[in-house]
Design a protein around this motif. Structure first.
Motif, mmCIF file in Angstrom:
data_model
loop_
_atom_site.group_PDB
_atom_site.id
_atom_site.type_symbol
_atom_site.label_atom_id
_atom_site.label_comp_id
_atom_site.label_asym_id
_atom_site.label_seq_id
_atom_site.Cartn_x
_atom_site.Cartn_y
_atom_site.Cartn_z
ATOM 1 N N GLU B 181 -2.010 -5.387 -3.861
ATOM 2 C CA GLU B 181 -2.019 -5.932 -5.211
ATOM 3 C C GLU B 181 -1.126 -5.102 -6.146
ATOM 4 O OE1 GLU B 181 -5.513 -6.356 -8.428
ATOM 5 O OE2 GLU B 181 -6.153 -6.630 -6.353
ATOM 6 N N ALA B 182 -1.291 -3.774 -6.062
ATOM 7 C CA ALA B 182 -0.515 -2.891 -6.937
ATOM 8 C C ALA B 182 0.973 -3.000 -6.614
ATOM 9 C CB ALA B 182 -0.985 -1.448 -6.774
ATOM 10 N N ASN B 183 1.274 -3.087 -5.312
ATOM 11 C CA ASN B 183 2.668 -3.185 -4.898
ATOM 12 C C ASN B 183 3.293 -4.485 -5.412
ATOM 13 O OD1 ASN B 183 4.592 -3.893 -2.102
ATOM 14 N ND2 ASN B 183 4.951 -2.076 -3.350
ATOM 15 N N ALA B 184 2.499 -5.555 -5.342
ATOM 16 C CA ALA B 184 3.004 -6.843 -5.836
ATOM 17 C C ALA B 184 3.253 -6.773 -7.336
ATOM 18 C CB ALA B 184 2.000 -7.944 -5.517
ATOM 19 N N ALA B 185 2.462 -5.919 -8.028
ATOM 20 C CA ALA B 185 2.634 -5.796 -9.471
ATOM 21 C C ALA B 185 3.748 -4.826 -9.835
ATOM 22 C CB ALA B 185 1.322 -5.349 -10.109
ATOM 23 N N GLY B 186 4.403 -4.257 -8.821
ATOM 24 C CA GLY B 186 5.594 -3.470 -9.136
ATOM 25 C C GLY B 186 5.527 -1.975 -8.837
ATOM 26 N N THR B 187 4.376 -1.486 -8.377
ATOM 27 C CA THR B 187 4.279 -0.061 -8.067
ATOM 28 C C THR B 187 4.821 0.208 -6.656
ATOM 29 O OG1 THR B 187 2.339 0.271 -9.476
ATOM 30 C CG2 THR B 187 2.685 1.868 -7.718
ATOM 31 N N ALA B 188 5.774 1.099 -6.551
ATOM 32 C CA ALA B 188 6.264 1.487 -5.227
ATOM 33 C C ALA B 188 5.200 2.356 -4.560
ATOM 34 C CB ALA B 188 7.561 2.266 -5.352
ATOM 35 N N ILE B 189 5.060 2.193 -3.241
ATOM 36 C CA ILE B 189 4.014 2.925 -2.551
ATOM 37 C C ILE B 189 4.591 3.695 -1.362
ATOM 38 C CG2 ILE B 189 1.929 2.627 -1.146
ATOM 39 C CD1 ILE B 189 0.996 0.619 -3.178
ATOM 40 N N VAL B 190 4.192 4.942 -1.253
ATOM 41 C CA VAL B 190 4.579 5.761 -0.104
ATOM 42 C C VAL B 190 3.284 6.213 0.553
ATOM 43 C CG1 VAL B 190 5.819 7.782 0.700
ATOM 44 C CG2 VAL B 190 6.646 6.548 -1.304
ATOM 45 N N LEU B 191 3.039 5.701 1.753
ATOM 46 C CA LEU B 191 1.747 5.916 2.410
ATOM 47 C C LEU B 191 1.931 6.675 3.716
ATOM 48 C CD1 LEU B 191 -1.348 5.015 2.874
ATOM 49 C CD2 LEU B 191 -0.360 3.078 4.089
ATOM 50 N N VAL B 192 1.235 7.800 3.838
ATOM 51 C CA VAL B 192 1.200 8.511 5.109
ATOM 52 C C VAL B 192 -0.017 8.022 5.869
ATOM 53 C CG1 VAL B 192 0.643 10.725 6.159
ATOM 54 C CG2 VAL B 192 2.428 10.594 4.431
ATOM 55 N N THR B 193 0.166 7.645 7.122
ATOM 56 C CA THR B 193 -0.992 7.216 7.906
ATOM 57 C C THR B 193 -0.806 7.549 9.373
ATOM 58 O OG1 THR B 193 -2.429 5.348 8.441
ATOM 59 C CG2 THR B 193 -0.088 4.886 8.301
ATOM 60 N N HIS B 194 -1.930 7.588 10.073
ATOM 61 C CA HIS B 194 -1.919 7.774 11.512
ATOM 62 C C HIS B 194 -2.206 6.465 12.216
ATOM 63 C CE1 HIS B 194 -2.395 12.260 11.703
ATOM 64 N NE2 HIS B 194 -1.488 11.949 12.571
ATOM 65 N N ASP B 195 -2.563 5.487 11.388
ATOM 66 C CA ASP B 195 -3.087 4.245 11.904
ATOM 67 C C ASP B 195 -1.919 3.266 12.063
ATOM 68 O OD1 ASP B 195 -4.246 1.793 12.266
ATOM 69 O OD2 ASP B 195 -5.806 2.077 10.752
ATOM 70 N N ILE B 196 -1.474 3.079 13.299
ATOM 71 C CA ILE B 196 -0.295 2.235 13.527
ATOM 72 C C ILE B 196 -0.575 0.801 13.100
ATOM 73 C CG2 ILE B 196 1.243 1.315 15.308
ATOM 74 C CD1 ILE B 196 0.984 3.989 16.742
#
Lengths: 235, 242
Positions: B181-196
């Motif tokens: 939702e936030a990304n659709a509203a324009g916030t860029a997101i950088v996510l670190v994850t282990h979950d492929i």
């Protein structure tokens, strides 16, 4: 055994009969110690929190000093304040010697390092947990100190209690700078010391029981308060 | 998005601790509205990379350039980005007070503060728990609150360091939809994850980090269908990558 029984009935009598002298002494003890602790908390909590979140050369030495000052002997503080306030001393013109104000000054000096050293520890632990999150928000300076003090509030109540315990139980400093003058600077502890030396053991014990009772009531009241708020203390 | 602090361009980042090189010659950029997932084996330097970009630690060498004039650095830069950590860090205050605190430091005025806090609580589904001490929430709710708090000020970019690593599936789903939702509203997101699986669900761009280097980066589809490096291939197959 007779003394102890007599002490208890005397203590009960003094309290129940609303003995004016007793209440005067208790009132003075409380007002001096509470005032001293309030001032000591204002200074010591700020100081402790600032030391906890800042890094500067000599910081380690300051922490050692604060910790060591927790064990400051009351008579030495009493003597130092006496020298400052006596007629010949640098602050002699203020005419504060043998007044409640002098006793507040002495107790403030005794309690401030206790509050500062314990606050430093509490706030430093909390800061370790919050550090990155607060940095991320850009929280710095005075805002950082305020945030940590507020969020450590439940632990800091215990810190203030430790300070109050030290102040209200202390006799060495207030007897030197206050002089144990009847109706003026006579406190619970100085009255107990006096009555004991006069051989008036029952009265001394009676006063002692009242003093212990006050400690219990204050601690009980605060821990009751803490219990309500304590849900969020350690979770 | 003309006043965004993005794009962010990090060039030749290097980060060493006591002579050990943990991030090595790493360049990466973040453009407005992007959704980048940083993948890589344990100890690859993913979390360090996030902290470098977010400014929590300072690179030994290399440059991090935001798209703001020199006069807007400092506070503005802090206020327009946010970060969520693996373990939720919540103030010992109520749910609502946590959101308000963050908004205040992000520079929200009194008027917009109330509104922004309200909408953040609703989005996170925590409106009816606003008065509860934040630390009494379940772990899943806590992390939801942290994400909502980070997003409340509508940052240009949000960094997340394994935000769902220890959560139950329902909580993971709720947090993922907050992010989408936030990304659709324009916030860029950088996510670190282990979950492929999570990377496949969310990522538009993938950055694959191995031994402190950016080994591979590009569109998510091509990364998953046709990884170019041996390390990424092995990682996607579930092999141990050292």
């Amino acid at each position: 055994m007779g003394d102890i029984q007599a002490a208890f009935s005397l203590a009960a009598n003094l309290i129940l009969s609303g003995d004016a002298d007793l209440f005067e002494i208790v009132g003075l003890s409380l007002s001096v110690s509470v005032t001293a602790v309030a001032i000591a908390c204002a200074i010591g909590m700020t100081l402790g929190a600032v030391v906890a979140v800042t890094r500067f050369p000599g910081r380690g030495a300051i922490i050692v000093l604060l910790n060591a000052l927790m064990g400051l002997p009351p008579v030495v503080v009493g003597l130092a304040v006496y020298l400052m306030l006596s007629r010949a001393g640098p602050l002699g013109v203020l005419g504060l010697l043998y007044t409640p104000t002098a006793m507040i000054i002495a107790q403030t000096i005794l309690v401030t390092p206790v509050v500062a050293a314990l606050t430093r520890q509490v706030v430093e632990d909390l800061h370790r947990e919050y550090d990155e999150a607060l940095k991320s928000l850009g929280v710095r300076g005075l805002g950082l100190v305020r945030t940590l003090l507020w969020d450590a509030r439940y632990s800091l109540i215990t810190v203030a209690l430790a300070g109050f315990g030290r102040a209200v139980a202390e006799v060495g400093a207030v007897i030197i700078v206050g002089g144990n003058i009847d109706h003026l600077t006579r406190m619970m502890t100085t009255a107990i010391a006096l009555e004991t030396s006069k051989g008036n053991l029952a009265l001394a014990l009676g006063l002692g029981i009242v003093l212990v009772g006050i400690s219990l009531v204050v601690n009980g009241a605060v821990s009751g308060l803490g219990g309500v708020a304590g849900r969020s203390r350690n979770v | 998005m003309s006043d965004s602090i993005l794009p962010l361009a990090a060039r030749n980042l290097r980060y060493e601790v006591n002579g050990t090189v943990l991030i090595d010659d790493l360049s990466i950029s973040v453009v407005p509205g992007s959704f980048t997932v940083v993948l890589g084996p344990n100890g690859a330097g993913k979390s360090l990379l996030l902290r470098l970009l977010h400014g929590l630690i300072v690179p030994t060498s290399g440059k991090i350039d935001w798209s703001v004039g020199a006069e807007l650095r400092g506070r503005t830069l802090r206020q327009r980005q946010a970060m969520v950590f693996q373990r939720p860090v919540l103030l010992r205050r109520s749910v609502e007070a946590n959101v308000r605190y963050a908004l205040k430091w992000q520079g929200a005025g009194p008027g917009e503060l109330k509104e922004a806090a309200e909408s953040a609580l609703h989005r996170a589904g925590l409106a009816d728990r606003r008065r509860v001490p934040a630390r009494l929430l379940s772990v899943g709710e806590q992390q939801r609150l942290v994400v909502a708090r980070a997003l409340a000020g509508k940052p240009d970019v949000l960094f997340l360091d394994e935000p769902t690593a220890s959560l139950d599936p329902a909580s993971v789903q709720q947090i993922e939809s907050l992010l989408i939702e936030a990304n659709a509203a324009g916030t860029a997101i950088v996510l670190v994850t282990h979950d492929i699986g999570q990377a496949r669900r969310l990522g538009h761009e993938i950055a694959f980090v191995h031994r402190g280097r950016l080994v591979e980066s590009g569109g998510a589809e091509s990364f998953f269908s046709d990884p170019q490096s041996d390390a990424a291939r092995a990682y996607l197959k579930g092999e141990i990558v050292v």
